[in-house]
Motif scaffolding. Structure first.
Motif, short mmCIF file in Angstrom:
data_model
loop_
_atom_site.label_atom_id
_atom_site.label_comp_id
_atom_site.label_asym_id
_atom_site.label_seq_id
_atom_site.Cartn_x
_atom_site.Cartn_y
_atom_site.Cartn_z
N SER A 1 0.81 -1.22 0.00
CA SER A 1 0.00 0.00 0.00
C SER A 1 0.84 1.27 0.00
O SER A 1 0.45 2.26 0.60
CB SER A 1 -0.95 0.04 1.22
N HIS A 2 2.00 1.25 -0.67
CA HIS A 2 2.86 2.44 -0.69
C HIS A 2 2.15 3.65 -1.29
O HIS A 2 2.25 4.76 -0.77
CB HIS A 2 4.13 2.16 -1.50
N ARG A 3 1.42 3.42 -2.38
CA ARG A 3 0.75 4.54 -3.03
C ARG A 3 -0.44 5.03 -2.22
O ARG A 3 -0.90 6.16 -2.39
CB ARG A 3 0.28 4.13 -4.44
N PHE A 4 -0.94 4.20 -1.33
CA PHE A 4 -2.10 4.58 -0.51
C PHE A 4 -1.67 5.30 0.76
O PHE A 4 -2.42 6.09 1.32
CB PHE A 4 -2.90 3.33 -0.13
N GLU A 5 -0.48 5.04 1.23
CA GLU A 5 0.02 5.62 2.49
C GLU A 5 -0.83 5.18 3.67
O GLU A 5 -1.54 5.96 4.27
CB GLU A 5 0.08 7.15 2.41
N GLY A 6 -0.75 3.91 3.99
CA GLY A 6 -1.52 3.34 5.10
C GLY A 6 -2.04 1.97 4.72
O GLY A 6 -1.82 1.49 3.61
N ASP A 7 -2.73 1.33 5.66
CA ASP A 7 -3.26 -0.01 5.42
C ASP A 7 -4.60 0.12 4.70
O ASP A 7 -5.66 0.18 5.33
CB ASP A 7 -3.42 -0.75 6.75
N LYS A 8 -4.56 0.16 3.37
CA LYS A 8 -5.79 0.42 2.62
C LYS A 8 -6.83 -0.68 2.81
O LYS A 8 -8.02 -0.41 2.78
CB LYS A 8 -5.48 0.60 1.13
N LEU A 9 -6.38 -1.92 3.02
CA LEU A 9 -7.34 -3.01 3.13
C LEU A 9 -8.21 -2.89 4.37
O LEU A 9 -9.32 -3.42 4.42
CB LEU A 9 -6.62 -4.36 3.12
N SER A 10 -7.73 -2.19 5.39
CA SER A 10 -8.50 -1.97 6.62
C SER A 10 -9.36 -0.70 6.57
O SER A 10 -10.16 -0.46 7.48
CB SER A 10 -7.57 -1.89 7.83
N GLU A 11 -9.17 0.11 5.54
CA GLU A 11 -9.92 1.37 5.44
C GLU A 11 -11.42 1.09 5.37
O GLU A 11 -11.85 0.19 4.63
CB GLU A 11 -9.51 2.13 4.18
N PRO A 12 -12.23 1.83 6.09
CA PRO A 12 -13.67 1.61 6.02
C PRO A 12 -14.25 2.04 4.69
O PRO A 12 -13.88 3.09 4.15
CB PRO A 12 -14.21 2.48 7.17
N PHE A 13 -15.09 1.21 4.15
CA PHE A 13 -15.85 1.55 2.94
C PHE A 13 -17.23 0.96 3.12
O PHE A 13 -17.39 -0.25 3.34
CB PHE A 13 -15.17 0.99 1.69
N LEU A 14 -18.24 1.83 3.05
CA LEU A 14 -19.61 1.42 3.40
C LEU A 14 -19.61 0.83 4.80
O LEU A 14 -19.21 1.50 5.74
CB LEU A 14 -20.18 0.47 2.35
N ASP A 15 -19.97 -0.43 4.97
CA ASP A 15 -20.16 -0.97 6.32
C ASP A 15 -19.04 -1.87 6.80
O ASP A 15 -19.19 -2.54 7.82
CB ASP A 15 -21.50 -1.73 6.38
N LYS A 16 -17.91 -1.93 6.07
CA LYS A 16 -16.87 -2.88 6.46
C LYS A 16 -15.51 -2.47 5.91
O LYS A 16 -15.45 -1.57 5.06
CB LYS A 16 -17.23 -4.29 5.96
N PRO A 17 -14.44 -3.10 6.36
CA PRO A 17 -13.14 -2.81 5.77
C PRO A 17 -13.14 -3.10 4.27
O PRO A 17 -13.83 -4.01 3.80
CB PRO A 17 -12.18 -3.76 6.50
#
Length: 197
Positions: free
Chosen positions: A17-33
């Protein structure tokens, strides 16, 4: 004929996730990571086994029915994660692998079933396409496992899927989130200022 029942789902969830700067997979989207959307979309597809290749994530794929395989060095590229997943799939006796990416939250089970409809046995290579470029999810029959295990770097299976059959679907279904801007664009599509509002 390939069926989900003889296929291992390999979920690649070990990117840095270098381009995202953070743990993108854990980012909230709608009701879940973010990473749980593809998990939910494919939860009723009766795969032989489900394998999540991960690195430094707090997400519990094991609780969602996945065999969790840590990738000790994701810096070696996506191909290394793919090799981990394919190796485990072979050990499980899978006749095929369906490779999906955890940062593609809009993939549907209906599309995956269309990919199985397009499969033609042990030499199968079926990829998704937006009508322009082939991409994951991608389905590979067991005769392709050695080719997958020979891959190196961050190209993943890109060259392999170019020569396969391509199942076209809406570009919106094949959105992958690489940057925070990508995620914000997706949130706006759903009428969200930001998650939680």
């Amino acid at each position: 004929m390939l069926t989900p029942e003889r296929t291992a789902l390999v979920l690649l969830a070990a990117g840095h996730s270098h381009r995202f700067e953070g743990d993108k997979l854990s980012e909230p989207f709608l009701d879940k990571p973010l990473a749980y959307h593809v998990v939910t979309a494919l939860e009723n597809v009766p795969f032989l086994t489900r394998i999540a290749v991960v690195s430094n994530t707090g997400l519990d794929f094991g609780a969602l029915g996945y065999q969790v395989e840590p990738n000790p060095d994701p810096s070696l590229g996506q191909a290394r994660s793919l090799c981990h997943g394919v190796t485990v799939a072979k050990e499980a006796g899978a006749e095929a692998v369906l490779v999906a990416l955890a940062d593609m939250p809009r993939v549907t089970a209906a599309h995956v079933y269309r990919m199985f409809d397009a499969a033609d046995g042990a030499g199968t290579i079926v990829a998704s396409s937006d009508g322009v470029q082939p991409r994951p999810p991608a389905l590979f029959g067991r005769n392709m496992f050695d080719d997958l295990l020979d891959l190196e770097g961050d190209e993943g299976a890109r060259q392999l899927i170019k020569r396969g059959h391509h199942v076209v679907t809406s570009p919106a279904e094949l959105v992958d989130v690489d940057t925070r801007a990508d995620l914000e664009k997706l949130r706006k599509l759903y009428g969200l200022e930001s998650d939680g509002k």
